[in-house]
Scaffold this active site. Sequence first.
Site, PDB file in Angstrom:
ATOM      1  CB  CYS A  42      -0.944   0.001   1.196  1.00  0.00           C
ATOM      2  SG  CYS A  42      -2.012   1.453   1.249  1.00  0.00           S
ATOM      3  CB  CYS A  47      -3.189   2.593  -1.516  1.00  0.00           C
ATOM      4  SG  CYS A  47      -3.427   0.889  -1.010  1.00  0.00           S
ATOM      5  CE  LYS A  50      -4.668   3.108  -6.332  1.00  0.00           C
ATOM      6  NZ  LYS A  50      -5.522   1.967  -5.923  1.00  0.00           N
ATOM      7  CE1 TYR A 177      -6.903  -2.252  -6.855  1.00  0.00           C
ATOM      8  CE2 TYR A 177      -7.953  -4.398  -7.033  1.00  0.00           C
ATOM      9  CZ  TYR A 177      -7.005  -3.576  -6.467  1.00  0.00           C
ATOM     10  OH  TYR A 177      -6.153  -4.077  -5.513  1.00  0.00           O
ATOM     11  CD  GLU A 181      -7.294   1.887  -8.993  1.00  0.00           C
ATOM     12  OE1 GLU A 181      -8.126   2.077  -8.091  1.00  0.00           O
ATOM     13  OE2 GLU A 181      -6.207   1.309  -8.789  1.00  0.00           O
ATOM     14  CG  HIS A 434     -29.540  22.298  -3.948  1.00  0.00           C
ATOM     15  ND1 HIS A 434     -29.615  21.490  -5.063  1.00  0.00           N
ATOM     16  CD2 HIS A 434     -29.732  23.576  -4.385  1.00  0.00           C
ATOM     17  CE1 HIS A 434     -29.852  22.235  -6.121  1.00  0.00           C
ATOM     18  NE2 HIS A 434     -29.926  23.504  -5.729  1.00  0.00           N
ATOM     19  CD  GLU A 439     -29.022  18.254  -4.694  1.00  0.00           C
ATOM     20  OE1 GLU A 439     -30.134  18.563  -4.218  1.00  0.00           O
ATOM     21  OE2 GLU A 439     -28.246  19.064  -5.232  1.00  0.00           O
TER      22      GLU A 439
END
Length: 451
Positions: A42, A47, A50, A177, A181, A434, A439
């Site tokens: 990681c 992670c 990346k 992934y 990515e 908002h 939302e």
Amino acid sequence: MAFDYDLFVVGGGSGGVRAARVAAAGGVKVALAEEDRMGGTCVIRGCVPKKLMVFASGYREMFDDAQAYGWSLEAGTFEWPRFRAKLEAELDRLEGIYRKLLEGSGVTTYDARATVKDANTVRLSTGEEITAKQILIAVGGRPVVPEMANADLGITSNDIFHLETLPKSILIVGGGYIACEFAGILNGLGVEVTQFYRGAQILRGFDDEARGLIADSMKAKGVDLHCGTNIVAMEKDGDGVRVKATNGMERVFDQVMFATGRKPNTEGLGLEEVGVALGRNGEILVDDYSATAVLSIHAIGDVTGRVQLTPVAIREGMAYVETVFNDNPTPVDHKLIPSAVFTQPELGSVGLTEEEARDQEPIEVFCTSFRPMNHAFAGRSDRVLMKLIVSRETRKVLGCHIVADQAGEMIQMVGIAVKMGATKEDFDRTVAVHPTMAEELVTMKAPVRTA
């Protein structure tokens, strides 16, 4: 029998380091061995670097959008050596933090490879043998390349951060992934990206609607994506690699990157010889408490082949300490784990996909797709997806899937509600913030379909 340590941790990634620190803080005498760099996949080659590359790759579109918002500026050229030097400095800093944390917790560290000699002994690559009442295996996994001629001409995700120069063109092989990515990252940095995936659609295991939107978005941004396609042959061609594909394509790429799966780092550890059972992919077989077939040996993280995510490995490490040293048997809950894929746009997901849910029980699907305000104003065609899967019987939200910028940030919050068992009506009762994209998660009133 007197042991050198109460606990010996093999592997200095996120899971192993957390287990070592938590155990040591409770008075356990702990040692840890790491053959490479503290921080593991990681921090050093996953992670963290990346995500920093994701940030870097997004600025090209930001500069374009800024002009639509009235700013007079032009994008310059991306300087890979300059970025890479800063990236390496950051990884060095993070590794230093991990070492200080271990030292401050009273953990003895060994910069060596450790293998298991017997149920209570590890052998270091230095030749030293150390005994421990408990051994924790947290060695993670590694990328694998397919078995084919000249596969060594390709690189993996481990190598991408260390390239001297960015290639002008790259073929990325894979549809998971990691492949997706890096296709987005390199495309954003100005590399001509082609992607092959032998399956029908990328990101297998995620919601079909979300997968489709991400594939379309990747193509629209310039990634030359070919599903149902694989390499037939590859060979050296000057400074590049000539590739022949199943779809008839033949061309030379500056680089070929394989993102075709990962494998647990159990080879040569001596585990099977001492009675630890391994699965078909080399993963260590464990129970709900991370225990192996040998009472004194446990395993956590990617090496167990369970859920291969850093926060999961950390939780498994903490649960291990509770179970073994605090007399508090603690299984790890692997259900309803939120996850994010840092494609462009991002995918955030928690719970069941529509396909999984409809096979399980009658459901309602609430879904909307639209151009968000920021992209519409800038003249972009990028769309987002907000999707809730709801049980018709209990009204619980069984799954949520978001395709949008910052989807990872949104799904973290949604994950809390889904984990708590929130119903669709709980979402409906929540007042919208908002104007935001998120939302829409609390304003969808009618299902688009039932199943």
